[in-house]
Scaffold this motif. Structure first.
Motif, short mmCIF file in Angstrom:
data_model
loop_
_atom_site.label_atom_id
_atom_site.label_comp_id
_atom_site.label_asym_id
_atom_site.label_seq_id
_atom_site.Cartn_x
_atom_site.Cartn_y
_atom_site.Cartn_z
N THR A 32 -20.12 15.33 25.08
CA THR A 32 -19.13 14.64 25.90
C THR A 32 -17.83 15.42 25.79
O THR A 32 -17.67 16.26 24.89
CB THR A 32 -18.89 13.20 25.43
N SER A 33 -16.88 15.14 26.66
CA SER A 33 -15.58 15.81 26.60
C SER A 33 -14.91 15.58 25.26
O SER A 33 -14.33 16.50 24.67
CB SER A 33 -14.67 15.32 27.72
N VAL A 34 -14.97 14.35 24.77
CA VAL A 34 -14.31 14.03 23.50
C VAL A 34 -14.99 14.73 22.33
O VAL A 34 -14.32 15.24 21.44
CB VAL A 34 -14.26 12.49 23.29
N GLN A 35 -16.32 14.78 22.34
CA GLN A 35 -17.04 15.49 21.28
C GLN A 35 -16.67 16.97 21.29
O GLN A 35 -16.43 17.56 20.23
CB GLN A 35 -18.55 15.34 21.47
N ALA A 36 -16.60 17.55 22.48
CA ALA A 36 -16.25 18.97 22.58
C ALA A 36 -14.84 19.22 22.08
O ALA A 36 -14.60 20.19 21.35
CB ALA A 36 -16.39 19.43 24.04
N THR A 37 -13.91 18.36 22.45
CA THR A 37 -12.53 18.54 22.01
C THR A 37 -12.42 18.38 20.50
O THR A 37 -11.68 19.13 19.85
CB THR A 37 -11.60 17.54 22.75
N LEU A 38 -13.17 17.47 19.93
CA LEU A 38 -13.19 17.31 18.47
C LEU A 38 -13.70 18.59 17.82
O LEU A 38 -13.10 19.10 16.86
CB LEU A 38 -14.06 16.13 18.07
N LEU A 39 -14.79 19.15 18.32
CA LEU A 39 -15.31 20.39 17.76
C LEU A 39 -14.29 21.52 17.88
O LEU A 39 -14.14 22.33 16.96
CB LEU A 39 -16.62 20.78 18.44
N CYS A 40 -13.59 21.57 19.01
CA CYS A 40 -12.56 22.59 19.19
C CYS A 40 -11.43 22.42 18.17
O CYS A 40 -10.87 23.41 17.67
CB CYS A 40 -11.99 22.55 20.61
N ALA A 41 -11.09 21.18 17.87
CA ALA A 41 -9.99 20.90 16.95
C ALA A 41 -10.30 21.35 15.53
O ALA A 41 -9.39 21.68 14.76
CB ALA A 41 -9.65 19.41 16.96
N ILE A 42 -11.58 21.40 15.17
CA ILE A 42 -11.95 21.81 13.80
C ILE A 42 -12.64 23.16 13.77
O ILE A 42 -13.14 23.58 12.72
CB ILE A 42 -12.84 20.74 13.12
N ARG A 69 -21.67 10.09 15.35
CA ARG A 69 -22.63 10.54 16.36
C ARG A 69 -22.86 12.06 16.29
O ARG A 69 -24.00 12.52 16.37
CB ARG A 69 -22.17 10.11 17.76
N ILE A 70 -21.79 12.83 16.15
CA ILE A 70 -22.01 14.29 16.12
C ILE A 70 -22.44 14.77 14.74
O ILE A 70 -23.06 15.83 14.62
CB ILE A 70 -20.81 15.08 16.68
N GLU A 71 -22.17 13.98 13.72
CA GLU A 71 -22.67 14.31 12.38
C GLU A 71 -24.19 14.16 12.35
O GLU A 71 -24.89 15.00 11.76
CB GLU A 71 -22.01 13.40 11.35
N ARG A 72 -24.71 13.12 13.00
CA ARG A 72 -26.17 12.92 13.07
C ARG A 72 -26.86 14.09 13.78
O ARG A 72 -28.02 14.40 13.50
CB ARG A 72 -26.50 11.61 13.80
N ARG A 73 -26.15 14.73 14.69
CA ARG A 73 -26.70 15.89 15.40
C ARG A 73 -26.58 17.17 14.59
O ARG A 73 -27.02 18.24 15.01
CB ARG A 73 -25.99 16.07 16.74
N GLY A 74 -25.92 17.10 13.43
CA GLY A 74 -25.79 18.26 12.56
C GLY A 74 -24.70 19.23 12.98
O GLY A 74 -24.73 20.39 12.59
N LEU A 75 -23.70 18.75 13.73
CA LEU A 75 -22.65 19.63 14.23
C LEU A 75 -21.42 19.66 13.33
O LEU A 75 -20.65 20.62 13.40
CB LEU A 75 -22.24 19.21 15.64
N VAL A 76 -21.22 18.61 12.54
CA VAL A 76 -20.05 18.53 11.66
C VAL A 76 -20.48 18.00 10.30
O VAL A 76 -21.55 17.42 10.15
CB VAL A 76 -18.94 17.61 12.24
#
Length: 146
Positions: A32-42, A69-76
Motif C-alpha cells: 500500500t502507499s503507507v507501507q511503501a512510505t514506511l519502508l522508505c522512511a527506514i 502487517r509488514i512485519e508478518r511479511r518479513g519486510l521489517v
C-alpha cells in the motif's frame, strides 16, 4: 478573475495524479502507499516508533497495526534498545531492503511520466520547484529517489 485563481484547484488535481500513480507503483510491488512510505522512511536507518508516527502523520496505534502487517511479511524487524526496553526501533530486513530498492527504482522511472505533457526545460523547472517546496516543508527527512 486573476490569472492564478485556479492554481489551488490545479494543485489538488495534480496531487490526485501523483497519489494515483504512486498507489499503482506501490501495488505493483504488493504494497500500500503507507507501507511503501514506511519502508522508505527506514530504508537508510532504523527509526523509533514515535519518530515514525510523526514522520508519517499517523497515530501510534495505527502505526503499530501497519508495522505488524509488514512485519508478518518479513519486510521489517523491531528491535528494543538496551538502554530503554520500552523504546522500539524499526528497520528493514534483507527482503524489505530488496523490495524498497526496487520500489525506489520504479518510482524514479515512472513518477516523472506525469510531467510528459511538458517540454524538458519545464520538467526541469518543475523538478527544481518541487525540490524547494519539499525542502522548505522539511519533507526531505524521508529519503526520496532523485
Amino acid at each position: 478573475m486573476a490569472e492564478n485563481d485556479g492554481f489551488g484547484n490545479n494543485l489538488v488535481w495534480l496531487s490526485v495524479l501523483v497519489q494515483r500513480r504512486y498507489a499503482q507503483i506501490c501495488a505493483d510491488h504488493d504494497l500500500t502507499s503507507v507501507q511503501a512510505t514506511l519502508l522508505c522512511a527506514i530504508k537508510d536507518q532504523p527509526r523509533g516508533m514515535g519518530e515514525l508516527a510523526q514522520l508519517l502523520g499517523v497515530a501510534k496505534n495505527a502505526l503499530s497495526g501497519l508495522v505488524e502487517r509488514i512485519e508478518r511479511r518479513g519486510l521489517v524487524q523491531r528491535e528494543t534498545l538496551q538502554r530503554d526496553r520500552r523504546a522500539v526501533t524499526l528497520s528493514t530486513t534483507a527482503l524489505g531492503e530488496e523490495i524498497v530498492g526496487a520500489l525506489y527504482a520504479d518510482v524514479a522511472k515512472r513518477m516523472p511520466e506525469i510531467t510528459s505533457a511538458l517540454p524538458p526545460d519545464e520538467q526541469h523547472q518543475l523538478a527544481d520547484a518541487v525540490a524547494r517546496i519539499t525542502a522548505a516543508a522539511h519533507l526531505t527527512a524521508l529519503p526520496v529517489p532523485h
